[in-house]
Scaffold this motif. Sequence first.
Motif, short mmCIF file in Angstrom:
data_model
loop_
_atom_site.label_atom_id
_atom_site.label_comp_id
_atom_site.label_asym_id
_atom_site.label_seq_id
_atom_site.Cartn_x
_atom_site.Cartn_y
_atom_site.Cartn_z
N ASN A 1 -2.08 -3.75 -21.75
CA ASN A 1 -1.10 -3.55 -22.81
C ASN A 1 -0.26 -4.80 -23.02
OD1 ASN A 1 -1.84 -1.00 -23.54
ND2 ASN A 1 -0.19 0.05 -22.46
N ASN A 2 0.26 -5.36 -21.93
CA ASN A 2 1.11 -6.54 -22.02
C ASN A 2 0.34 -7.85 -21.85
OD1 ASN A 2 3.63 -5.09 -22.33
ND2 ASN A 2 3.37 -4.46 -20.19
N LEU A 3 -0.96 -7.74 -21.58
CA LEU A 3 -1.86 -8.89 -21.51
C LEU A 3 -1.43 -9.91 -20.47
CD1 LEU A 3 -2.50 -9.33 -25.36
CD2 LEU A 3 -3.79 -7.96 -23.70
N ASN A 4 -1.26 -9.43 -19.24
CA ASN A 4 -0.96 -10.35 -18.14
C ASN A 4 -1.49 -9.77 -16.83
OD1 ASN A 4 1.74 -8.66 -18.72
ND2 ASN A 4 1.58 -9.03 -16.51
N THR A 5 -1.77 -10.65 -15.88
CA THR A 5 -2.26 -10.22 -14.57
C THR A 5 -1.12 -9.62 -13.76
OG1 THR A 5 -3.96 -11.93 -14.57
CG2 THR A 5 -3.39 -10.96 -12.45
N VAL A 6 -1.39 -8.49 -13.12
CA VAL A 6 -0.36 -7.78 -12.36
C VAL A 6 -0.42 -8.16 -10.88
CG1 VAL A 6 0.46 -5.51 -11.62
CG2 VAL A 6 -0.35 -5.85 -13.97
N THR A 7 -1.59 -8.06 -10.28
CA THR A 7 -1.71 -8.35 -8.85
C THR A 7 -3.17 -8.57 -8.48
OG1 THR A 7 -1.10 -7.59 -6.63
CG2 THR A 7 -2.00 -5.96 -8.11
N MET A 8 -3.38 -9.12 -7.29
CA MET A 8 -4.71 -9.24 -6.71
C MET A 8 -4.70 -8.50 -5.38
SD MET A 8 -6.89 -10.58 -4.32
CE MET A 8 -6.02 -11.97 -3.57
N ILE A 9 -5.62 -7.57 -5.19
CA ILE A 9 -5.67 -6.76 -3.97
C ILE A 9 -6.86 -7.19 -3.12
CG2 ILE A 9 -5.85 -4.42 -3.03
CD1 ILE A 9 -4.83 -3.39 -5.75
N PRO A 10 -6.63 -7.67 -1.89
CA PRO A 10 -7.74 -7.98 -0.98
C PRO A 10 -8.27 -6.69 -0.36
CG PRO A 10 -5.65 -8.49 0.06
CD PRO A 10 -5.31 -7.99 -1.32
N ALA A 11 -9.23 -6.05 -1.01
CA ALA A 11 -9.62 -4.69 -0.66
C ALA A 11 -10.69 -4.61 0.41
CB ALA A 11 -10.08 -3.95 -1.92
N HIS A 12 -11.70 -5.50 0.35
CA HIS A 12 -12.84 -5.42 1.26
C HIS A 12 -13.31 -6.82 1.64
CE1 HIS A 12 -13.41 -1.09 0.31
NE2 HIS A 12 -13.02 -1.45 -0.90
N ASP A 13 -14.06 -6.89 2.71
CA ASP A 13 -14.63 -8.17 3.14
C ASP A 13 -15.88 -8.54 2.35
OD1 ASP A 13 -12.68 -8.50 5.08
OD2 ASP A 13 -13.84 -7.45 6.61
N SER A 14 -16.62 -7.54 1.87
CA SER A 14 -17.83 -7.80 1.08
C SER A 14 -17.57 -7.45 -0.38
CB SER A 14 -19.01 -6.99 1.64
OG SER A 14 -18.70 -5.61 1.65
N PRO A 15 -18.43 -7.91 -1.30
CA PRO A 15 -18.18 -7.72 -2.74
C PRO A 15 -18.03 -6.25 -3.13
CG PRO A 15 -19.92 -9.33 -2.39
CD PRO A 15 -19.63 -8.74 -1.05
N LEU A 16 -17.29 -6.03 -4.21
CA LEU A 16 -17.02 -4.68 -4.69
C LEU A 16 -18.27 -4.03 -5.29
CD1 LEU A 16 -13.63 -5.38 -6.53
CD2 LEU A 16 -13.92 -4.28 -4.30
N ALA A 17 -18.36 -2.71 -5.13
CA ALA A 17 -19.46 -1.95 -5.72
C ALA A 17 -18.98 -0.84 -6.63
CB ALA A 17 -20.34 -1.35 -4.62
N ALA A 18 -17.73 -0.38 -6.46
CA ALA A 18 -17.21 0.72 -7.28
C ALA A 18 -15.70 0.63 -7.38
CB ALA A 18 -17.62 2.07 -6.68
N LEU A 19 -15.18 1.01 -8.55
CA LEU A 19 -13.74 1.00 -8.82
C LEU A 19 -13.39 2.19 -9.70
CD1 LEU A 19 -13.03 -2.74 -9.80
CD2 LEU A 19 -12.07 -1.54 -7.81
N THR A 20 -12.23 2.80 -9.47
CA THR A 20 -11.75 3.82 -10.39
C THR A 20 -10.25 4.01 -10.24
OG1 THR A 20 -12.17 6.07 -11.22
CG2 THR A 20 -12.02 5.81 -8.85
#
Length: 443
Positions: free
Chosen positions: A173-192
């Motif tokens: 909506n505001n067209l800007n990056t909010v945050t970066m989350i270091p979620a896993h050690d290997s690449p992402l496969a699913a998001l929701t």
Amino acid sequence: MESQETAEDSAGHHGVICASFNQDTTSLSIGTKTGYRLFSVTSVDKLDCIHEGAECPDVYIVERLFSSSLVVVVSLSLPRRMNVYHFKKGTEICNYSYSSNILAVRLNRQRLVVCLEESIYIHNIKDMKLLKTLLNTPTNPSGLCALSVNHGNSYLAYPGSATIGEIIVYDANNLNTVTMIPAHDSPLAALTFNASGNKVASASKKGTVIRVFTVPEGQKLFEFRRGMKRYVSISSLSFSADAQFLCASSNTETVHIFKLEQHSPSREVESPTWSAYMGKMFTAASTYLPAQVSDMMNQDRAFATVRLNMCGLKNVTALATIQKLPRLLVASSDGHLYIYNVDPQDGGECVLVQNHRLFETDEDPGEQEEDAESQDVPPQPANPSYAATVALPSTPPSSTTLMGYSEDVGAQKGEVIPEHEFAEGPVCLDDENEFPPVSNQSN
């Protein structure tokens, strides 16, 4: 080679290329060799076909906006072109062509997001105008992205790295990056996202751990382990409307449902059992063991499970409240929609209550009618080891003409969005059912 032939035979037999639920899980969209179909999933016993579109064949992306008449379609024959239709009027609202194959489309009441392998485009859904181009995003060959659906926000999540599991949360909506989350050690496969957009769930390509984070802060809330024995490919994550449950499906036969509840420190009476003693020991040990081991000890297992009568078939799952009861919906590439009852108190093994066929086959008409009613036991797929995937053409159509595009975000390279037909005015979706009022769906 054998598996490739199996995939082609199965796709030809079943006819399902893709499947997706709309934002409030009231309808199911499927793409087929002949077009697409929209079904209502507001009843357990009936599966009504709302619309069948034949504007283009081999549909591999079809997304409907809530209960509106707006539907987005992408065909294998023109994988760079997105067509937006008003299916009740039978008209095309607009179409856009992009610089490479479209891998995913996400939409809510404010934004329409198109994901390519190395770029993302954000449109204003009211008039379909391009608002922002995110160029040179990390290589994302599966087009992994998620868009929150709450009326008050439009958070977009996509991979921040091609090598580790970073999640970029972007405010569309505001067209800007909010945050970066270091979620896993290997690449992402699913998001929701959950329905209110204040939580995001993720899984990595290892498929063993699922994590839930707060949005926009990016703090870890929950960590669930779906298994330790083998790596799997998690293809679908979905929250329940009240965000109390999260389901995950993969290329295995088991669908896991996790319960999102914070565990308070135990105040139970001391138990002399061996298991209780070991539990206390593990809890104490987790305070000084390495972080990886401590995390593994503290992970929660599945609250409820479904064991599908198939393995290796691509499926899309959703948790919904249908006729006032919690249900798990599984739309499978075998051409069926399976509906299970979920026990919200005790969990355990979910019970299959309905099996709907999504399209006709060449079987005897009497058999079709009997199967369309429902079955208590899912049929055995002809090829249970087949992993259904969509292979996009590597060579785009030569008719696509590109032109340069620049905007105030400082895009320095990349050629985008030449061919488009804007709607003459704002997209007209203003009848009573087009944009249903936002309501709390937890009841």
